[in-house]
Motif scaffolding. Sequence first.
Motif, PDB file in Angstrom:
ATOM      1  N   ASN A 120       8.648   3.864  -0.877  1.00  0.00           N
ATOM      2  CA  ASN A 120       7.971   4.618   0.180  1.00  0.00           C
ATOM      3  C   ASN A 120       8.963   4.969   1.276  1.00  0.00           C
ATOM      4  O   ASN A 120       9.793   4.139   1.668  1.00  0.00           O
ATOM      5  CB  ASN A 120       6.826   3.794   0.774  1.00  0.00           C
ATOM      6  CG  ASN A 120       5.682   3.601  -0.198  1.00  0.00           C
ATOM      7  OD1 ASN A 120       5.129   4.575  -0.705  1.00  0.00           O
ATOM      8  ND2 ASN A 120       5.334   2.363  -0.472  1.00  0.00           N
ATOM      9  N   ARG A 164       5.920   8.919  -1.330  1.00  0.00           N
ATOM     10  CA  ARG A 164       5.789   7.810  -2.274  1.00  0.00           C
ATOM     11  C   ARG A 164       6.365   8.241  -3.621  1.00  0.00           C
ATOM     12  O   ARG A 164       5.883   9.203  -4.226  1.00  0.00           O
ATOM     13  CB  ARG A 164       4.318   7.414  -2.423  1.00  0.00           C
ATOM     14  CG  ARG A 164       4.072   6.202  -3.335  1.00  0.00           C
ATOM     15  CD  ARG A 164       2.575   5.904  -3.367  1.00  0.00           C
ATOM     16  NE  ARG A 164       2.259   4.676  -4.074  1.00  0.00           N
ATOM     17  CZ  ARG A 164       2.013   4.600  -5.383  1.00  0.00           C
ATOM     18  NH1 ARG A 164       2.066   5.692  -6.127  1.00  0.00           N
ATOM     19  NH2 ARG A 164       1.710   3.434  -5.944  1.00  0.00           N
ATOM     20  N   SER A 183      11.002   1.677   2.202  1.00  0.00           N
ATOM     21  CA  SER A 183      10.373   0.411   1.836  1.00  0.00           C
ATOM     22  C   SER A 183      10.184   0.370   0.326  1.00  0.00           C
ATOM     23  O   SER A 183      10.046   1.410  -0.331  1.00  0.00           O
ATOM     24  CB  SER A 183       9.006   0.247   2.510  1.00  0.00           C
ATOM     25  OG  SER A 183       9.125   0.239   3.918  1.00  0.00           O
ATOM     26  N   THR A 230       5.333  -2.299   0.272  1.00  0.00           N
ATOM     27  CA  THR A 230       5.123  -2.481   1.711  1.00  0.00           C
ATOM     28  C   THR A 230       6.254  -3.280   2.352  1.00  0.00           C
ATOM     29  O   THR A 230       6.201  -3.556   3.549  1.00  0.00           O
ATOM     30  CB  THR A 230       3.789  -3.213   1.956  1.00  0.00           C
ATOM     31  OG1 THR A 230       3.806  -4.488   1.281  1.00  0.00           O
ATOM     32  CG2 THR A 230       2.617  -2.391   1.444  1.00  0.00           C
ATOM     33  N   THR A 231       7.270  -3.649   1.563  1.00  0.00           N
ATOM     34  CA  THR A 231       8.365  -4.469   2.073  1.00  0.00           C
ATOM     35  C   THR A 231       9.530  -3.587   2.517  1.00  0.00           C
ATOM     36  O   THR A 231      10.064  -2.824   1.705  1.00  0.00           O
ATOM     37  CB  THR A 231       8.867  -5.452   0.999  1.00  0.00           C
ATOM     38  OG1 THR A 231       7.778  -6.256   0.549  1.00  0.00           O
ATOM     39  CG2 THR A 231       9.964  -6.339   1.553  1.00  0.00           C
TER      40      THR A 231
END
Length: 252
Positions: A134, A124, A145, A148-149
């Motif tokens: 991430n 992260r 990502s 969370t996308t």
Amino acid sequence: IYELPVEGVTRFIALFHDNDTSYLGPIRSVRPTDPTLVNPLDAVFAISGGSGWILRYVASRGTQMMGEGPGMFRIGSRSAPHNLYGDTTALRDAASARGFRDAPPPNLFAWGAFEGDQTATNLRLNWGDGLIVNWAWDGTRYLRSHGTTPHNWLTEDGEEGQVAADTLVVLVASRYTARPAKASDGTSVPAMETVGSGQALVFAGGEIAEGTWSRSDPDEVFQLISQSGDPLQVPPGVPWISIFPDTRTISW
């Protein structure tokens, strides 16, 4: 890929060595940190303009630059300045026509067997201003990502897939503000100090190895040293290299 911070977002420098693509973009402007990453490889740098004072500075560093011209094209599905794309094969031809150097580059890192210090399947990176990146190890590669996308690439034909890398290299460095000699010359911009030394993190195969990076000249490649004092080897494959501000947080 090199990734480094600009205003509120990050920019990528895509390095092509032994492969090509006919659809690469968007091509954006040059920044002061760029020659410190491009020059060690003696690469040709395709850009889309930039502030006059930055262009003069980068030219003074001897960077082989090509602005908008042969090998680049505008696409209709995006608005300017995000619609300039390139064909790397055509860009190579344009660079040859201009007489740019074409010698093989030095090794970017010391390639070899990787020895991780601990398991690290998720990384992260808090770049700031709400940009959390991430990376997740899926057993084969690291998948990227934004929060969370999933961060997807997009082909000219509309196909999509998640951005991935074989290896992640994080070089932690100081961020500063690069300023023109006179305020009338243009706007100050964020930049990264890539000479000296700092923390180095290498993620490969779901593991991490910690060490330091160092170099005394911006035209040299980075030297990575492990915690034991030996060269920190990077496994062969496609690396994603983050030039990460030392004021931001990293967790895994």
